[in-house]
Design a protein around this motif. Structure first.
Motif, mmCIF file in Angstrom:
data_model
loop_
_atom_site.group_PDB
_atom_site.id
_atom_site.type_symbol
_atom_site.label_atom_id
_atom_site.label_comp_id
_atom_site.label_asym_id
_atom_site.label_seq_id
_atom_site.Cartn_x
_atom_site.Cartn_y
_atom_site.Cartn_z
ATOM 1 N N LYS A 79 -3.261 4.387 0.308
ATOM 2 C CA LYS A 79 -2.991 5.772 -0.479
ATOM 3 C C LYS A 79 -1.852 5.798 -2.255
ATOM 4 N N GLN A 80 -1.375 4.945 -2.155
ATOM 5 C CA GLN A 80 -0.375 4.547 -3.397
ATOM 6 C C GLN A 80 -0.783 4.142 -4.191
ATOM 7 N N GLY A 81 -2.290 2.819 -4.207
ATOM 8 C CA GLY A 81 -2.838 2.314 -4.623
ATOM 9 C C GLY A 81 -2.037 0.281 -4.612
ATOM 10 N N LEU A 82 -1.956 0.620 -4.044
ATOM 11 C CA LEU A 82 -1.283 -1.026 -4.052
ATOM 12 C C LEU A 82 -1.283 -2.202 -3.132
ATOM 13 N N VAL A 83 -2.485 -1.713 -2.263
ATOM 14 C CA VAL A 83 -3.724 -2.385 -1.501
ATOM 15 C C VAL A 83 -4.573 -2.114 -1.030
ATOM 16 N N GLU A 84 -5.785 -2.921 -1.126
ATOM 17 C CA GLU A 84 -7.129 -2.685 -0.674
ATOM 18 C C GLU A 84 -7.459 -3.019 0.031
ATOM 19 N N LYS A 85 -7.837 -2.484 0.983
ATOM 20 C CA LYS A 85 -8.710 -2.295 2.279
ATOM 21 C C LYS A 85 -9.899 -2.806 2.894
ATOM 22 N N TYR A 86 -10.835 -3.965 3.151
ATOM 23 C CA TYR A 86 -11.971 -4.552 3.584
ATOM 24 C C TYR A 86 -12.672 -4.790 4.116
ATOM 25 N N ARG A 87 -13.889 -4.856 4.910
ATOM 26 C CA ARG A 87 -13.750 -5.868 5.635
ATOM 27 C C ARG A 87 -13.985 -6.754 5.663
ATOM 28 N N SER A 88 -14.742 -8.081 5.984
ATOM 29 C CA SER A 88 -14.874 -9.637 6.030
ATOM 30 C C SER A 88 -16.236 -9.843 6.277
ATOM 31 N N GLN A 89 -16.884 -10.440 5.001
ATOM 32 C CA GLN A 89 -17.755 -10.447 4.959
ATOM 33 C C GLN A 89 -18.332 -11.629 6.086
ATOM 34 N N VAL A 90 -17.733 -12.215 6.563
ATOM 35 C CA VAL A 90 -17.890 -13.639 7.384
ATOM 36 C C VAL A 90 -17.823 -12.216 8.761
ATOM 37 N N ASP A 91 -17.467 -12.028 9.248
ATOM 38 C CA ASP A 91 -17.361 -10.780 10.561
ATOM 39 C C ASP A 91 -16.748 -9.525 10.149
ATOM 40 N N GLU A 92 -17.607 -8.572 10.228
ATOM 41 C CA GLU A 92 -16.951 -7.405 9.571
ATOM 42 C C GLU A 92 -16.254 -6.632 10.372
ATOM 43 N N ARG A 93 -16.095 -7.052 12.314
ATOM 44 C CA ARG A 93 -14.965 -6.101 12.420
ATOM 45 C C ARG A 93 -13.824 -6.656 11.661
ATOM 46 N N ILE A 94 -13.307 -7.666 10.840
ATOM 47 C CA ILE A 94 -12.141 -8.095 11.308
ATOM 48 C C ILE A 94 -11.452 -7.015 9.810
ATOM 49 N N VAL A 95 -10.494 -6.049 10.116
ATOM 50 C CA VAL A 95 -10.225 -5.564 8.599
ATOM 51 C C VAL A 95 -9.161 -6.693 8.152
ATOM 52 N N LYS A 96 -9.275 -6.796 6.544
ATOM 53 C CA LYS A 96 -8.567 -7.810 5.403
ATOM 54 C C LYS A 96 -7.952 -6.718 4.642
ATOM 55 N N LEU A 97 -7.021 -7.310 3.832
ATOM 56 C CA LEU A 97 -6.152 -6.887 3.089
ATOM 57 C C LEU A 97 -5.343 -7.325 1.500
ATOM 58 N N LYS A 98 -5.809 -7.146 0.800
ATOM 59 C CA LYS A 98 -5.656 -7.908 -0.654
ATOM 60 C C LYS A 98 -4.369 -6.467 -1.329
ATOM 61 N N LEU A 99 -3.611 -7.661 -2.230
ATOM 62 C CA LEU A 99 -3.210 -6.827 -3.614
ATOM 63 C C LEU A 99 -4.217 -6.064 -4.203
ATOM 64 N N SER A 100 -4.188 -5.097 -4.854
ATOM 65 C CA SER A 100 -4.555 -4.314 -6.025
ATOM 66 C C SER A 100 -3.463 -5.095 -6.781
ATOM 67 N N SER A 101 -3.540 -4.429 -8.374
ATOM 68 C CA SER A 101 -3.359 -5.017 -10.310
ATOM 69 C C SER A 101 -1.253 -4.551 -9.289
ATOM 70 N N ALA A 102 -2.041 -2.698 -8.920
ATOM 71 C CA ALA A 102 -0.539 -2.122 -9.422
ATOM 72 C C ALA A 102 0.415 -3.261 -8.635
ATOM 73 N N GLY A 103 0.150 -3.696 -7.120
ATOM 74 C CA GLY A 103 1.007 -4.399 -6.433
ATOM 75 C C GLY A 103 1.316 -5.734 -6.734
ATOM 76 N N ARG A 104 0.899 -6.442 -7.286
ATOM 77 C CA ARG A 104 1.163 -7.399 -8.136
ATOM 78 C C ARG A 104 2.035 -7.204 -8.866
ATOM 79 N N GLU A 105 1.883 -5.257 -10.080
ATOM 80 C CA GLU A 105 2.891 -5.654 -10.605
ATOM 81 C C GLU A 105 3.875 -5.472 -10.263
#
Length: 144
Positions: A79-105
């Motif tokens: 919600k703060q825009g620091l992290v993005e949440k998505y489903r794995s393309q290999v197995d959509e049951r797996i929730v993955k996280l990655k930094l947004s550009s704001a999170g990296r900043e």
């Protein structure tokens, strides 16, 4: 030894760990307020700054947090825009996280936090390093 001696607070291993944890988190609070982060959000960001792309399960294991505790933390970071949440393309049951550009900043500014916190400790810094080493050793016993 009195059979109830082991029930004294002063004889508990858990109490100084609990009290120190609360004190450390209290010291972090003003440093983290600047970034609108709680301590749990901060340690989550620390993991993501180290490994920008991670599964929710892996993150929970690294932080010793269950999904019930971690999910609201991640939801707020998204919600703060620091992290993005998505489903794995290999197995959509797996929730993955990655930094947004704001999170990296944010990482560029947050680099000051550990040094500022350590500077508040008035004792011998070697004591803190030894304590960390010992705590890591004890904690590793729970990973087996």
């Amino acid at each position: 030894m009195d059979q109830y001696e082991q029930l004294k607070l002063e004889n508990q291993i858990c109490f100084p760990l609990y009290a120190l944890s609360r004190k450390v988190i209290q010291l972090y609070k003003p440093l983290l307020d600047k970034y609108d982060l709680t301590y749990t959000q901060y340690i989550t960001m620390l993991v993501l700054w180290e490994k920008e792309n991670i599964s929710l399960k892996e993150l929970g294991k690294k932080l010793y947090l269950d999904s019930g505790t971690l999910s609201p933390v991640v939801k707020k970071l998204v919600k703060q825009g620091l992290v993005e949440k998505y489903r794995s393309q290999v197995d959509e049951r797996i929730v993955k996280l990655k930094l947004s550009s704001a999170g990296r900043e944010m990482k560029k500014d947050a680099v000051e936090i550990p040094g500022t916190l350590y500077s508040q400790f008035e004792g011998d810094p070697e004591i803190l390093m030894e304590l960390k080493k010992n705590l890591d050793q004890v904690l590793s016993q729970f990973e087996k």
